[in-house]
Write a protein that holds these residues in place. Structure first.
Motif, PDB file in Angstrom:
ATOM      1  N   ILE A 276       0.845  -1.183   0.000  1.00 53.96           N
ATOM      2  CA  ILE A 276       0.000   0.000   0.000  1.00 53.96           C
ATOM      3  C   ILE A 276       0.884   1.239   0.000  1.00 53.96           C
ATOM      4  N   GLN A 277       0.295   2.353  -0.308  1.00 54.47           N
ATOM      5  CA  GLN A 277       1.032   3.610  -0.259  1.00 54.47           C
ATOM      6  C   GLN A 277       1.272   4.029   1.191  1.00 54.47           C
ATOM      7  N   ASN A 278       2.431   4.598   1.446  1.00 50.71           N
ATOM      8  CA  ASN A 278       2.736   5.165   2.752  1.00 50.71           C
ATOM      9  C   ASN A 278       2.359   6.640   2.716  1.00 50.71           C
TER      10      ASN A 278
ATOM     11  N   ASP B 299      -6.527  -8.854  10.193  1.00 45.48           N
ATOM     12  CA  ASP B 299      -5.822  -7.873  11.003  1.00 45.48           C
ATOM     13  C   ASP B 299      -4.328  -7.931  10.716  1.00 45.48           C
ATOM     14  N   ILE B 300      -3.658  -6.801  10.956  1.00 45.61           N
ATOM     15  CA  ILE B 300      -2.242  -6.684  10.618  1.00 45.61           C
ATOM     16  C   ILE B 300      -1.400  -7.497  11.601  1.00 45.61           C
ATOM     17  N   ASN B 301      -0.559  -8.352  11.029  1.00 46.79           N
ATOM     18  CA  ASN B 301       0.353  -9.163  11.822  1.00 46.79           C
ATOM     19  C   ASN B 301       1.801  -8.675  11.701  1.00 46.79           C
ATOM     20  N   TYR B 302       2.112  -7.948  10.611  1.00 47.41           N
ATOM     21  CA  TYR B 302       3.480  -7.509  10.351  1.00 47.41           C
ATOM     22  C   TYR B 302       3.433  -6.247   9.496  1.00 47.41           C
ATOM     23  N   ILE B 303       4.309  -5.278   9.799  1.00 47.45           N
ATOM     24  CA  ILE B 303       4.388  -4.025   9.040  1.00 47.45           C
ATOM     25  C   ILE B 303       5.842  -3.730   8.699  1.00 47.45           C
ATOM     26  N   ASP B 304       6.099  -3.362   7.430  1.00 44.39           N
ATOM     27  CA  ASP B 304       7.428  -2.972   6.980  1.00 44.39           C
ATOM     28  C   ASP B 304       7.309  -1.610   6.298  1.00 44.39           C
ATOM     29  N   ARG B 305       7.879  -0.568   6.936  1.00 45.53           N
ATOM     30  CA  ARG B 305       7.830   0.789   6.393  1.00 45.53           C
ATOM     31  C   ARG B 305       9.202   1.260   5.909  1.00 45.53           C
ATOM     32  N   LEU B 306      10.150   0.353   5.712  1.00 44.34           N
ATOM     33  CA  LEU B 306      11.523   0.728   5.416  1.00 44.34           C
ATOM     34  C   LEU B 306      11.687   1.325   4.022  1.00 44.34           C
ATOM     35  N   LYS B 307      10.826   0.963   3.080  1.00 42.49           N
ATOM     36  CA  LYS B 307      10.943   1.476   1.724  1.00 42.49           C
ATOM     37  C   LYS B 307      10.124   2.745   1.602  1.00 42.49           C
TER      38      LYS B 307
ATOM     39  N   ILE C 123       4.369   0.725   2.009  1.00 43.53           N
ATOM     40  CA  ILE C 123       4.259  -0.073   3.226  1.00 43.53           C
ATOM     41  C   ILE C 123       3.911  -1.498   2.821  1.00 43.53           C
ATOM     42  N   TYR C 124       4.669  -2.458   3.346  1.00 49.15           N
ATOM     43  CA  TYR C 124       4.372  -3.874   3.146  1.00 49.15           C
ATOM     44  C   TYR C 124       3.732  -4.392   4.434  1.00 49.15           C
ATOM     45  N   ILE C 125       2.575  -5.009   4.318  1.00 50.09           N
ATOM     46  CA  ILE C 125       1.913  -5.535   5.509  1.00 50.09           C
ATOM     47  C   ILE C 125       1.496  -6.986   5.265  1.00 50.09           C
ATOM     48  N   VAL C 126       1.510  -7.752   6.335  1.00 51.85           N
ATOM     49  CA  VAL C 126       1.012  -9.125   6.312  1.00 51.85           C
ATOM     50  C   VAL C 126      -0.236  -9.171   7.184  1.00 51.85           C
ATOM     51  N   LEU C 127      -1.315  -9.681   6.612  1.00 51.52           N
ATOM     52  CA  LEU C 127      -2.582  -9.781   7.324  1.00 51.52           C
ATOM     53  C   LEU C 127      -2.903 -11.236   7.600  1.00 51.52           C
ATOM     54  N   LYS C 128      -3.431 -11.495   8.768  1.00 53.61           N
ATOM     55  CA  LYS C 128      -3.925 -12.838   9.068  1.00 53.61           C
ATOM     56  C   LYS C 128      -5.442 -12.767   9.247  1.00 53.61           C
TER      57      LYS C 128
END
Length: 400
Positions: free
Chosen positions: A154-156, A177-185, A189-194
């Protein structure tokens, strides 16, 4: 300025700068003539972009893009191309100061949620695989992800940057729901949902919004009365009350008149009578609105009203203060007050008593009973001559 001065001023400082400038002009002059040239619009703002869009592989949900080095397109931006949404997931600006190139992936749907202010927000998303490698869908195949897990890009932006773990969403007829968030780039935003359990009491499946009960409910009320009347040439200030989930708040308001030739209204709600006639004045903000009818007349006849301000309920053996406002044709008038209470049917009541009242400040203090008697009673008020009268039903509640 002479031609020589202009030449010296615009003369490139080096051979490389000259060649970069010439190549840049050549690119911008001719890339519009290619079959892959498109003018696209941004889904995030009002900008439009010119670019070349080509297949980057046999993956149908990926495209490569090339655009001018001066283009304002940014990483993470969503563009509208061929009536579809695409998100820019890679952007290389180090291309000899001539052009930018990158990749974009087709968006699958939108995430919708209620933000901290109680407003509905949304953002487009696409999938990525666990190794962030090939993200596309080959012709005739479908993307394969483990059950009960979704990986999204998704867009940051100012809204998505507030995401935290356990933020919930509804899409694909399931809750996540969000299990993991990566905002480094930057920009993405990269997110993992379960997968999560759907709560039919709070999740809105029709709109695809989780925890819909957090939606702010705004209300707008005009407190000048049900019908307003002013003389031609006179003005009246609207008294507007705005609440969020029942609590008074200040929000931006828009005032409009249905007929500006009859009456005008300013940005602050000051109504001015222009000529004899009738119209309505609308007040709107935060997606809600209300209106009031207005008559512009040559001779004004009295129209007295009274309003009681205060809580709609009071706990057992507690006190609460109430204030009266008297108006004539919507304009507040200074007068003294007299309060009294009755049962809802007008008879006497032992649910509460008036502990004190101040006629000059138009207030009274009510104390509810201490006999565990619950129910509702009516508080009445009138002005000194009895022409302005009003009432308010008040409920006695238990502390438990």
């Amino acid at each position: 300025m002479s031609y020589l001065d202009k030449y010296k001023r615009n003369k490139p400082s080096s051979l490389r700068e000259l060649r970069v400038s010439d190549t840049k002009k050549l690119f911008e002059n001719h890339y519009r003539d290619t079959p892959s040239y498109f003018k696209v619009s941004s889904a995030n703002n009002d900008l439009t972009y010119e670019m070349l869009i080509n297949d980057s592989s046999d993956l149908k949900d990926q495209k490569s893009l090339t655009t001018s080095i001066d283009s304002l397109i940014s990483l993470g931006e969503t563009i509208d191309w061929n009536n579809e949404q695409w998100i820019v997931v890679h952007l290389d600006t180090n291309m000899g100061d001539i052009y930018k190139r990158g990749r974009m992936y087709q968006c699958l749907s939108q995430l919708k949620w209620i933000d901290d202010e109680g407003a509905i927000q949304s953002t487009w998303f696409t999938y990525y695989t666990s190794d962030m490698g090939s993200l596309g869908i080959k012709e005739g195949n479908v993307i394969s992800l483990p059950d009960e897990t979704r990986r999204l890009i998704i867009q940051n932006n100012e809204h998505t940057n507030k995401f935290e773990k356990d933020q919930r969403f509804i899409f694909d007829r399931s809750a996540w729901d969000i299990n993991y968030i990566d905002r480094l780039k930057s920009g993405l935003i990269y997110i993992v949902l379960k997968q999560d359990q759907i709560n039919l009491a709070t999740d809105n499946m029709e709109l695809g919004i989780a925890d819909y009960d957090k939606l702010a409910k705004y209300e707008i009320s005009i407190l000048n009365g049900d019908m307003l009347a002013i003389k031609v040439g006179d003005s009246l200030q609207l008294n507007v009350k705005t609440t969020k989930n029942g609590t008074p708040v200040e929000i931006p308001l828009l005032f409009t008149s249905s007929d500006d030739s009859v009456a005008s209204v300013s940005d602050t709600g000051l109504v001015s009578g222009i000529q004899k006639g009738s119209c309505s004045i609308q007040v709107s903000g935060k997606g809600v609105s209300t209106s009031i009818e207005l008559n512009i007349i040559e001779e004004l006849t009295p129209n007295y009203t009274a309003e009681i301000l205060g809580e709609d309920s009071i706990y057992l053996n507690r006190t609460s203060t109430y204030t009266a406002i008297f108006r004539n044709n919507g304009s507040e008038i200074a007068d003294t007050s007299r309060f009294w209470i009755t049962a809802l049917d007008g008879k006497s009541t032992d649910l509460a008593v008036i502990e004190s009242q101040n006629p000059s400040s138009r207030t009274c203090v009510i104390k509810s009973n201490n006999n565990r008697k619950l129910g509702s009673f009516t508080l009445h008020v009138e002005n000194s001559n009895g022409l302005s009268t009003g009432k308010k039903d008040i409920k006695v509640k238990s502390l438990i």
